[in-house]
Motif scaffolding. Sequence first.
Motif, PDB file in Angstrom:
ATOM      1  N   ASN A   1       0.734  -1.236  -0.116  1.00 37.59           N
ATOM      2  CA  ASN A   1      -0.003   0.075   0.040  1.00 37.59           C
ATOM      3  C   ASN A   1       0.702   1.068   0.028  1.00 37.59           C
ATOM      4  O   ASN A   1       0.341   2.443   0.104  1.00 37.59           O
ATOM      5  N   GLN A   2       2.230   1.243  -0.127  1.00 37.15           N
ATOM      6  CA  GLN A   2       3.271   2.425  -0.347  1.00 37.15           C
ATOM      7  C   GLN A   2       3.267   2.890   0.950  1.00 37.15           C
ATOM      8  O   GLN A   2       3.324   4.139   1.198  1.00 37.15           O
ATOM      9  N   GLN A   3       3.347   2.339   2.079  1.00 40.07           N
ATOM     10  CA  GLN A   3       3.022   2.910   3.294  1.00 40.07           C
ATOM     11  C   GLN A   3       4.567   2.480   4.231  1.00 40.07           C
ATOM     12  O   GLN A   3       5.000   1.344   3.849  1.00 40.07           O
ATOM     13  N   HIS A   4       4.860   3.395   5.077  1.00 38.67           N
ATOM     14  CA  HIS A   4       5.940   2.829   6.153  1.00 38.67           C
ATOM     15  C   HIS A   4       5.517   1.900   7.121  1.00 38.67           C
ATOM     16  O   HIS A   4       4.677   2.091   7.742  1.00 38.67           O
ATOM     17  N   PRO A   5       6.061   0.863   6.971  1.00 39.52           N
ATOM     18  CA  PRO A   5       5.726  -0.481   7.853  1.00 39.52           C
ATOM     19  C   PRO A   5       5.778  -0.033   9.209  1.00 39.52           C
ATOM     20  O   PRO A   5       4.893  -0.376   9.987  1.00 39.52           O
ATOM     21  N   GLY A   6       6.940   0.648   9.800  1.00 37.57           N
ATOM     22  CA  GLY A   6       7.122   1.027  11.125  1.00 37.57           C
ATOM     23  C   GLY A   6       5.892   1.749  11.692  1.00 37.57           C
ATOM     24  O   GLY A   6       5.093   1.434  12.969  1.00 37.57           O
ATOM     25  N   THR A   7       5.466   2.772  10.805  1.00 33.21           N
ATOM     26  CA  THR A   7       4.514   3.652  11.281  1.00 33.21           C
ATOM     27  C   THR A   7       3.102   2.879  11.364  1.00 33.21           C
ATOM     28  O   THR A   7       2.273   3.138  12.129  1.00 33.21           O
ATOM     29  N   ARG A   8       2.741   2.250  10.665  1.00 31.54           N
ATOM     30  CA  ARG A   8       1.681   1.362  10.462  1.00 31.54           C
ATOM     31  C   ARG A   8       1.507   0.423  11.603  1.00 31.54           C
ATOM     32  O   ARG A   8       0.341   0.179  12.089  1.00 31.54           O
ATOM     33  N   LEU A   9       2.600  -0.505  11.943  1.00 28.32           N
ATOM     34  CA  LEU A   9       2.847  -1.242  12.765  1.00 28.32           C
ATOM     35  C   LEU A   9       2.476  -0.579  14.266  1.00 28.32           C
ATOM     36  O   LEU A   9       1.974  -1.180  15.079  1.00 28.32           O
TER      37      LEU A   9
END
Length: 511
Positions: free
Chosen positions: A323-331
């Motif tokens: 989804n072209q997102q930063h994994p750390g932020t989403r996690l």
Amino acid sequence: MRRAVFRLFLIPFLLFYALPVSAVEKEERNRQDEMIYFIMVDRFNNGDTSNDYEVDINNPKAYQGGDLKGITKKLDYIKDMGFTTIWLTPIFENEQEGYHGYWISDFKKIEEHFGTLKDLKELVNEAHKRNMKVILDFVVNHTGYQHEWLNDPSKKDWFHAQKEIKNWSNQEEVENGRLSGLPDLNQGNPEVREYLLETAKWWIEETDIDGYRLDTVKHVPKDFWTEFTREVKSVKEDFFLIGEVWDKDPRYIASYEKTNIDSFVDYPLYEELTTVFSEPDRPLTSLYNVWNRNAALYQSPNLLGTFLDNHDNVRFTRQAIQNQQHPGTRLKLALTYLYTAPGIPIVYYGTEIALDGGEDPDNRRLMNFRTDDVLVKHIEKLSEIRRNFKSLTNGNMELLYDQDGMAVFKRQFEEETTFIAINNTSKSQKVELDPAEIGQKQQLTGLLSGDIWQETNGKYEIVLDRESADVYNISEKTGLNIPLISVFITIPILFIIFIYLANKKGKKLQE
């Protein structure tokens, strides 16, 4: 003189640490207080190279060296993150390339790649010393493809007929058909039933483990699980059973509560969690709907195992990347919800480092202990908060605000109330809460950020940056924190005095 000044220097620190804390540590740990770290044994940590037979770290379908000693060596790492229980994939002897543990060739032996019975006992003992529990993955539905029983004429009726599951709505097919072609055990055969029950009890008696994660529950008749539950708890009364009923229908999953299995992994919530948090600007309404449904369907909804990742699905990190997102932020957002919503959080190894992974076996990569620890620190803090506030483990849940991805939840248990604010949007958000929800002359303290929000113009305003979250507790409005201010003013002054007196005494000695 130096000693006297040093004592004076310590006083502000003692005063600071003597200040009352916001919550009291639980005196005893109940099942809903657990926080589970899920480990695929072969992919976690290689603690004993002597059992590295045919190991190939470049082949995702081969053994890669992880073992029981490797887990024992990392118990402090796991405990420091706040986890109270570890769940291990099956450790029983497996067929060739059965690194994952689910192709069992001997239910009463430990896979040689993982170590020995002594290694397991040591792991359990060391975990117990740290007040941690150990859960083993237990399989009763099937054996490996080449199990020796298949060639034994006396055990012909130990298996159901060789038939694949075609109609997944037909419960008889689901229970008697072959899952992925694996030989399906016939639990209706008294000899099979007795063998499985005795084996399950033997491992408890021999190793003092604390629970089983029950694999493929819906593929085994309910009457077997009822007897299984009764038998294992006759050995250890507080033995914990968490079942895997992989289904999207919570009513179907809840029907297995009648077998007296303590808990179930919450697949319907998993589907919503990964959808909501894998990209911004998605509302959180569906998560609250899952809770309302669970509260109505389950006898013990607070005991459901909640998760973002497991060994059977694409990792959350991959979904965020797609989804072209930063994994750390989403996690961070997803984990905050996981730890503060009802249920027992289960974290799959590697989630704490945003380990990437696609379909099986890519979602079972080797653990890397030499990475950034930002998510590790976040999990540590969430664990501490969850441990200290009973409303997060025992409380009910109410949705106070929900608009376009910004939501505020209220958790309440007895006299304790906490609020969880999650901004799952791509811009900063401000929320006004009614004082009736909080009380007069109170304040909200952010347990993650340290922010303090007080009543202004008859409302409590909470402001959150984009893609961020916080957990708040209620306390009496204090105004200026005089003791804390005194600490920050006094310490530098005393330090200057200490340096001055030390230098002065040094000059006298030189004279």
